[in-house]
Enzyme design. Structure first.
Site, PDB file in Angstrom:
ATOM      1  N   TYR A 143      28.515  46.759  28.139  1.00  0.00           N
ATOM      2  CA  TYR A 143      27.696  47.961  27.995  1.00  0.00           C
ATOM      3  C   TYR A 143      27.419  48.287  26.530  1.00  0.00           C
ATOM      4  CZ  TYR A 143      28.670  48.938  32.940  1.00  0.00           C
ATOM      5  OH  TYR A 143      28.771  48.864  34.301  1.00  0.00           O
ATOM      6  N   ASP A 195      33.824  49.521  36.387  1.00  0.00           N
ATOM      7  CA  ASP A 195      32.790  50.438  36.862  1.00  0.00           C
ATOM      8  C   ASP A 195      32.577  50.204  38.357  1.00  0.00           C
ATOM      9  OD1 ASP A 195      30.721  52.196  36.975  1.00  0.00           O
ATOM     10  OD2 ASP A 195      29.354  51.077  35.691  1.00  0.00           O
ATOM     11  N   LYS A 215      37.443  37.298  34.951  1.00  0.00           N
ATOM     12  CA  LYS A 215      36.635  36.185  35.482  1.00  0.00           C
ATOM     13  C   LYS A 215      36.875  35.012  34.527  1.00  0.00           C
ATOM     14  CE  LYS A 215      33.505  34.685  38.421  1.00  0.00           C
ATOM     15  NZ  LYS A 215      33.844  34.384  39.816  1.00  0.00           N
ATOM     16  N   ASP A 254      35.709  38.754  41.731  1.00  0.00           N
ATOM     17  CA  ASP A 254      35.088  38.635  43.061  1.00  0.00           C
ATOM     18  C   ASP A 254      36.155  38.699  44.151  1.00  0.00           C
ATOM     19  OD1 ASP A 254      35.916  36.301  41.811  1.00  0.00           O
ATOM     20  OD2 ASP A 254      34.451  35.004  42.786  1.00  0.00           O
ATOM     21  N   ASP A 284      34.426  52.429  41.800  1.00  0.00           N
ATOM     22  CA  ASP A 284      33.580  53.061  42.821  1.00  0.00           C
ATOM     23  C   ASP A 284      33.899  52.511  44.209  1.00  0.00           C
ATOM     24  OD1 ASP A 284      32.347  54.812  41.167  1.00  0.00           O
ATOM     25  OD2 ASP A 284      30.322  54.005  41.422  1.00  0.00           O
TER      26      ASP A 284
END
Ligand code: NAD
Length: 371
Positions: free
Chosen positions: A147, A253, A197, A229, A257
């Protein structure tokens, strides 16, 4: 002598002021019970500040100053339809929340995903997979990664537009977030899953190496690793097997959620954004707020669930004030209140055994359990 702390209280918009009023009553009760005192500086933020300043700013200088002088910030929520058409830079979330995070260097976002055993019906996860409910803490890095990484941009290459972002982490950034996560795990079930990852991303390889190094400082914590994943899948298959999960900004993020969704109701979920440790102490400066927003659809009706805000105050007591007994007492009173069947609309099923309450009624029940 009584212990005294300073907190900034920023209720904001929508349901913010309603749930904050009840939260301050709960704070009053634990202060009396555990013998400490908070001096509260109540300040404007978000749409309320825009209204008061003639749309000048959602984050007045006086608000920032009060936060600077505090031991921690208790934040409600900001935003709503009234301010959605203002220029983006002064919209409540972008113009208040993000600058506050930046100003105070809040790099660690802690979001508990808790589903109490008596609320498993509210979770979209099959009940047989979560007979005991679950209690996972997601620790997300908040100020680095893709980001904010540079270069970031758009250009023409070989006659077509190309856009790019950079996922970049310094080792020191990874170390500090991992230390927050390990420390949190020490105060809970002592199990930490680091999510990355590392099979594809260079930044994740450094992340994993650093996790293994920092683990040596916390020999009591059992560290394991999951690719992001797989973590997303395991969270819906076996959420009860997780204790603390730590990950970088983008992955966090999404996963935090996902956790909010499987927990059942936004009205139950607090969060903390922590900055640097206070000098010579194990406490952090932080901002504490519900995971949800200002819920304009139910604002002003006295029906919002105040628990997310009340549990945010408990996190403030734990991480910024060091009043863990008071924090534990609030957590226990909330759990007991839910066990006893008290329900606001967002967590009600309509069962005859439930005691349907509004915002104030839920706080009354929690206060009764605190006594
Ligand atoms: P929201 O979280 O406000 O609401 C989503 C749904 O959850 C709504 O149906 C709402 O009624 C319900 N809900 C949320 N908290 C609840 C509570 N305590 N009790 C009962 N039900 C609750 O998300 P949204 O509708 O996407 O956003 C509304 C406004 O809030 C927007 O202006 C948005 O920008 C803002 N927002 C602010 C923050 C923040 O202040 N940190 C975060 C997210 C959204």
């Amino acid at each position: 002598m009584s212990r005294t702390y300073r907190i900034a209280v920023l209720a904001g918009d929508g349901i913010g002021p309603e749930v904050m009023t009840e939260t301050l009553r709960v704070l009053d009760a634990v202060e009396a019970k555990f013998g400490f005192n908070t001096e509260r500086s109540v300040q404007l933020v978000g749409g309320a500040a825009l209204d008061a300043t003639g749309n000048e700013t959602p984050l007045p200088a006086a608000t920032v100053e009060a936060c600077e002088q505090s031991d921690g910030i208790l934040f409600g929520s900001v935003g709503g339809p009234k301010w959605e058409n203002l220029p983006p830079d002064i919209q409540p979330e972008r113009g208040a929340l993000l600058p506050l995070r930046k100003h105070f260097g809040l790099f660690a976002n802690l979001r508990p995903g808790v589903c109490l055993p008596s609320l498993t019906h509210a979770s979209p996860v099959k009940n047989e997979l979560i007979p005991e409910g679950f209690d996972v803490l997601c620790v997300r890095e908040l100020t680095g990664g893709v980001y904010f990484g540079t270069p970031k941009g758009r250009e023409n290459r070989d006659g077509e537009p190309v856009a790019f972002d950079t996922m970049v982490y310094k080792k020191s950034e990874i170390q500090r977030i991992l230390r927050v996560a390990f420390t949190a795990a020490m105060g809970r079930g002592k199990k930490l899953v680091s999510v990355d990852k590392a099979n594809v991303l260079a930044s994740s390889v450094l992340w994993r190496e650093t996790a293994l190094e920092v683990a040596k400082e916390f020999p009591e914590v059992e560290l394991s690793h999951l690719y992001v994943d797989n973590a997303a899948m395991q969270l819906v298959r076996r959420p009860g097997s997780f204790d603390v999960l730590v990950t970088e900004n983008l992955f966090g993020d999404i996963l935090s959620d996902e956790m909010a969704m499987i927990s059942g109701s936004l009205g139950m979920l607090p969060s903390a954004s922590l900055g640097a440790k206070k000098e010579g102490s194990d406490l952090y400066f932080g901002m504490y707020e519900p995971s949800g927003g200002s819920a304009p659809d139910i604002a002003g009706q006295g029906i919002a669930n105040p628990i997310a805000q009340i549990l945010s105050a408990a996190m403030l007591l734990r991480y910024s004030l060091g009043e863990s007994d008071a924090a534990d007492a609030i957590d226990a009173a909330v759990a007991k209140t839910i066990d006893d069947g008290y329900r606001t609309g967002d967590i009600a099923t309509g069962a005859a055994t439930e005691k349907k309450v509004g915002t104030q009624g839920m706080a009354d029940a929690i206060l009764a359990h605190l006594k």
